[in-house]
Design a protein around this motif. Sequence first.
Motif, PDB file in Angstrom:
ATOM      1  N   ALA A  77      54.991  10.519  67.822  1.00  0.00           N
ATOM      2  CA  ALA A  77      54.405  11.849  67.680  1.00  0.00           C
ATOM      3  C   ALA A  77      55.026  12.600  66.500  1.00  0.00           C
ATOM      4  O   ALA A  77      54.312  13.266  65.738  1.00  0.00           O
ATOM      5  N   ARG A  78      56.346  12.489  66.342  1.00  0.00           N
ATOM      6  CA  ARG A  78      56.996  13.145  65.198  1.00  0.00           C
ATOM      7  C   ARG A  78      56.502  12.565  63.879  1.00  0.00           C
ATOM      8  O   ARG A  78      56.227  13.303  62.932  1.00  0.00           O
TER       9      ARG A  78
ATOM     10  N   ARG B  57      59.348   6.727  76.597  1.00  0.00           N
ATOM     11  CA  ARG B  57      59.208   8.139  76.224  1.00  0.00           C
ATOM     12  C   ARG B  57      59.771   8.401  74.836  1.00  0.00           C
ATOM     13  O   ARG B  57      59.180   9.152  74.050  1.00  0.00           O
TER      14      ARG B  57
ATOM     15  N   GLN C 290      57.342   7.205  72.263  1.00  0.00           N
ATOM     16  CA  GLN C 290      56.200   8.102  72.140  1.00  0.00           C
ATOM     17  C   GLN C 290      56.569   9.366  71.365  1.00  0.00           C
ATOM     18  O   GLN C 290      55.787   9.853  70.546  1.00  0.00           O
ATOM     19  N   ARG C 291      57.766   9.890  71.616  1.00  0.00           N
ATOM     20  CA  ARG C 291      58.214  11.070  70.868  1.00  0.00           C
ATOM     21  C   ARG C 291      58.376  10.736  69.384  1.00  0.00           C
ATOM     22  O   ARG C 291      58.013  11.539  68.523  1.00  0.00           O
ATOM     23  N   ARG C 292      58.935   9.558  69.075  1.00  0.00           N
ATOM     24  CA  ARG C 292      59.105   9.145  67.692  1.00  0.00           C
ATOM     25  C   ARG C 292      57.747   9.014  67.007  1.00  0.00           C
ATOM     26  O   ARG C 292      57.553   9.482  65.883  1.00  0.00           O
TER      27      ARG C 292
END
Length: 58
Positions: A38-39, A31, A34-36
């Motif tokens: 997306a940023r 997760r 994935q957040r990294r």
Amino acid sequence: MQLSLILGLVALIFVVATVLVIAEDRRAARRAAQRRQARLADLGEVDPLAARKLKLDR
């Protein structure tokens, strides 16, 4: 006999707990990745860690 049964049960509980913790840790790492990504995608940049994930055919 009862002592070995209790020790076996305790060992089984520890094994199950260890597996659950490892699975949750891997899920949290996935997760975070994935957040990294997306940023970085929002900023229009490339993931600097992506090069390590490439697999070369030899």
